[in-house]
Motif scaffolding. Sequence first.
Motif, PDB file in Angstrom:
ATOM      1  N   ARG A 191       0.848  -1.202   0.000  1.00 41.66           N
ATOM      2  CA  ARG A 191       0.000   0.000   0.000  1.00 41.66           C
ATOM      3  C   ARG A 191       0.878   1.244   0.000  1.00 41.66           C
ATOM      4  NH1 ARG A 191      -4.778  -2.215   0.191  1.00 41.66           N
ATOM      5  NH2 ARG A 191      -4.800  -4.237   1.217  1.00 41.66           N
ATOM      6  N   ASN A 244      -4.567   8.651  -1.512  1.00 40.21           N
ATOM      7  CA  ASN A 244      -4.478   7.220  -1.776  1.00 40.21           C
ATOM      8  C   ASN A 244      -3.789   6.996  -3.128  1.00 40.21           C
ATOM      9  OD1 ASN A 244      -5.281   4.499  -2.247  1.00 40.21           O
ATOM     10  ND2 ASN A 244      -7.180   5.229  -3.191  1.00 40.21           N
ATOM     11  N   ASN A 257      -2.990   0.249  -4.040  1.00 36.66           N
ATOM     12  CA  ASN A 257      -3.429  -0.837  -3.160  1.00 36.66           C
ATOM     13  C   ASN A 257      -3.335  -2.140  -3.919  1.00 36.66           C
ATOM     14  OD1 ASN A 257      -4.725   0.393  -0.588  1.00 36.66           O
ATOM     15  ND2 ASN A 257      -5.375   1.707  -2.288  1.00 36.66           N
ATOM     16  N   GLY A 258      -2.516  -3.039  -3.425  1.00 40.46           N
ATOM     17  CA  GLY A 258      -2.401  -4.313  -4.118  1.00 40.46           C
ATOM     18  C   GLY A 258      -2.080  -5.420  -3.152  1.00 40.46           C
ATOM     19  N   SER A 259      -2.423  -6.627  -3.538  1.00 37.67           N
ATOM     20  CA  SER A 259      -2.013  -7.769  -2.730  1.00 37.67           C
ATOM     21  C   SER A 259      -1.702  -8.933  -3.650  1.00 37.67           C
ATOM     22  CB  SER A 259      -3.095  -8.136  -1.727  1.00 37.67           C
ATOM     23  OG  SER A 259      -4.352  -8.050  -2.333  1.00 37.67           O
ATOM     24  N   PRO A 296      -6.905  -2.977   5.211  1.00 36.60           N
ATOM     25  CA  PRO A 296      -6.534  -2.063   4.119  1.00 36.60           C
ATOM     26  C   PRO A 296      -6.851  -0.606   4.454  1.00 36.60           C
ATOM     27  CG  PRO A 296      -7.621  -3.999   3.221  1.00 36.60           C
ATOM     28  CD  PRO A 296      -7.693  -4.131   4.724  1.00 36.60           C
ATOM     29  N   ALA A 297      -8.036  -0.357   5.006  1.00 37.94           N
ATOM     30  CA  ALA A 297      -8.439   1.021   5.281  1.00 37.94           C
ATOM     31  C   ALA A 297      -7.553   1.661   6.348  1.00 37.94           C
ATOM     32  CB  ALA A 297      -9.904   1.058   5.709  1.00 37.94           C
ATOM     33  N   MET A 302      -4.000   2.437   4.891  1.00 36.78           N
ATOM     34  CA  MET A 302      -4.067   3.568   3.965  1.00 36.78           C
ATOM     35  C   MET A 302      -4.290   4.870   4.722  1.00 36.78           C
ATOM     36  SD  MET A 302      -3.635   4.807   1.120  1.00 36.78           S
ATOM     37  CE  MET A 302      -3.202   3.343   0.189  1.00 36.78           C
TER      38      MET A 302
END
Lengths: 450, 482
Positions: free
Chosen positions: B38, B45, B48-50, B126-127, B130
């Motif tokens: 992230r 922002n 975002n990746g996984s 995630p939130a 970030m």
Amino acid sequence: MATVSSVNKSWKDLFFDIKEFLFSNLAEGESLNLNLSSEETHFLRFNQSKVRQATAVEQGRLSFELKWNKRVVHGEVELSLNREQNRDHLKRTLESLQEEIRELPEDPFYSEMTNEGESFAEMEGVLPSCDEFVGQIKKYCQGLDLAGYFTSGLTCRGNANSLGQNHWFQSSSFFFDYSLYSAKEKAVKGSYAGSHFNSSDLEASLQESAQSLKVMDQEQVELKPGKYRCYLAPAAVGEIAGILGWHALSGGAYKRGECPLGDLYEKKATFSPLVTWRENFTLGLNPRFNSWGESSAEILPLVEEGQMKDLLICRDTANEYGLTSNQANRGESPRSLEMLTGDLELDDILKEIGTGLFISNLHYLNWSDKNKGRLTGMTRFGCLWVEEGKIVGPIKDLRFDETLYHIFGAGLERVTSFSHTIMETDTYHQRGLGGFKLPGLLVNDFTFTL
Amino acid sequence: MNDLINIDLKTLKNSLGDSLEKFEWWALRSYYEKTQFRMARNGLNAQNGSETSQGVMVEVFHKGQIGYGATNDLSQLGLSRAVEMAKSMAETQELLPLTNFDLSVRPKGEGSYQSHFQVPLSELTPALVMDRLIKVTKNLKKDDAVIEASAWAMITDTAIQYLSANGSDWAQRFSMVTRDMAVTAKKGDVIQKRSLGMQGRQWGAESLDEATLLEHSERLLKEVHELLGAKECPSEEMDLILTPDQLYLQVHESIGHPLELDRILGDERNYAGWSFVGAEDFGKLRYGPEILNVTFDPGVDGELASYNFDDNGVPAQKEYLIEKGILKRGIGGIESQKRSSLEGVSCARSTSWNRAPIDRMGNINIEAGDSSFDEMIKSTENGILMQTNRSWSIDDYRNKFQFGCEYAHLIKDGEIKEVVKNPNYRSSTVQFWNSLSHVGNQETFEVWGSPYCGKGEPNQIIRVGHAIPTCKFQNIEVFGGA
Ligand SMILES: [Zn+2]
């Protein structure tokens, strides 16, 4: 001689089957862009002309770019040749991305997905079996000390999105990246790469390298740091071209204040009129499509006769800074860089060096003052001291520290009339694609510091 | 991202029936990894990746050779193909083998390993991640001189399992976070960048503690402004003090790599390079003064390459590589130890399921000494204190190097003076380490590490740890920008 295994036929079918399955699972307002990269590869590692390690790998990766309600999320998972296993975990991957995207803030530079059309390229190859290749090394490397590796097999790249875009690229190819060593620990580099293997070409490559190694047996010359006249062979220019991919031609890096060629772009500096750089996808080393499925121009001029024409600009950079994309990849690095040739003939190189250095390779380059375009690195493999047009002997390796503005600008005297294709030999995580087509350069007052 | 079910290696092994039993020896190594990446930029922002990765490496001992076959197809059919690939690779190797190992290179190992952490990674939604990264970059971007502010975190959960014919059965689980933040500012024609320095460790959600990140961002913003107004670093010979955020890379490049036994044996000559160190140097070479003690230490809490087993299944333990300045032991796994008849450490490691193990650094550390930071400054008449790596390069024998840092202070007559920009230094390995005059005490000692050490044919990246005190070197060639 054997062509690649029959399992590979299924990668393309598999990809187009899977994309339909995933697109049918999208919710209202979602769009999905998919990229596949897969390979079936044999790696043979050699030391002292014998096999040190032998590994066979079958692998695939599928990456997702999911868009919804001005939001973007990326994911990447394994893709195997096992359809049932795939369906299961790909569905779960999609579900978790669908969940995550609803948790994330908006993407400030969002752009809607587009359909960039279709392309299909499949390059067949004739590859040797591993046993065959090893047999030839046994035959041609008697009395030679060789280190390096042979990599061979099928490489695939696919792209598709839920708006109907489809691209496929696959090639069967090999490379043998090696070096030979003399008893005095002096070395020369060699390589043999392509898609149609031929044992006499391998033999010729090894013989030429063995011939060059003989010169390395002469007395070593130890030079003091200072400025020298230098010939940089195409492989050495290839190392410099490699570091250009690290921000030097990136539009985004320019905007973020870390572009080594910022002064060239702003016309505060120029290169020599001998310098023309372009992306040339007609070389066939790399797919023309990027991870968004956008196709670059077949020829994209970057520097023309010393003047910068364009930086590489991708979709994200274009959105963020209000620029026009030229369909670069996300990293804004060259994928198929070509430098045009000049008029220095092969037979005149030593004479034109006069007294100076013949540099066959460079090693471990890094920016030493990035915004000024200054880089440092080492000489490596088969570098020679030349006096009055005659080879005196191999040098003790030197460290250089010099700017791109000198190498391709004030210091550049001649460019060779020939160029070499230097294939990508990167195998981190997976086999890389792409390469460079580069000439040799004659540069005056090249700075060595250690 | 979805929590893929961790591989159950024993079930996979059972699915193969007795097809492995026809070999003299076999091993299965499964590798499962989940990574979130992230990034925020300029208070917004950005990424975002996984990713998940899972697969199995099959090793078989066949016709006197070890062959490797790797697949991510975990069905019975997929694994059977990998067994056949491993067999055929052993047969190819047998045509022209470099070595003929016996099975003593695959000892039995049993047990497990788990990274220590205060708060599990699963707390990092995630939130939440970030939100923190956005706050950090807002803080870094709070004035007009800043043209770019970024912050990122890479959060990784890795599980490795190993089973072998001779009864090896072990599992290791790693919880890792690598973090960085950077601010670039411009005044007139001057552009300068200041960053935290990429910092990878085994830890949990505590790695992204909001207050700590914000504190770092305040400091970096102040320092980038100092750099905008700073003079160029002078070019002259002077004393050099390096903090751990630069010295860790110096250790990595000029102690770690040249001590790797596979480099000394020539395996890496065509790619990463050879070494100025020869077999005859062990036990003799004075690498540095008496105060230099360098260890391979897989047991340091929180360091990136702490583990209990390497990927040949050899139990790992602390060893001195350089003791009181004398070179003692190489960085080489059990195969290189057999080939070279030299002592090594448990460090044969693979980047993932799809590569064979080779000699890698694990945690390569300098043991803390007894100098305080103040003593180092006070003892310096004319010197420079450099922080945070920005450029690195060394030759293929690991002799002639050049490093650049982001931020430096001149030192005059025992006092820290003004900030200078574009600081660099260059030297040669043995000469440099022999100019070491002070090794910092425990108070200056920090745990650093990088997930990106590259080596090998085929290429592999690996995670390395370096726990290092601040050190001082005398009479080093220092210079400034273009
Ligand atoms: Zn490294």
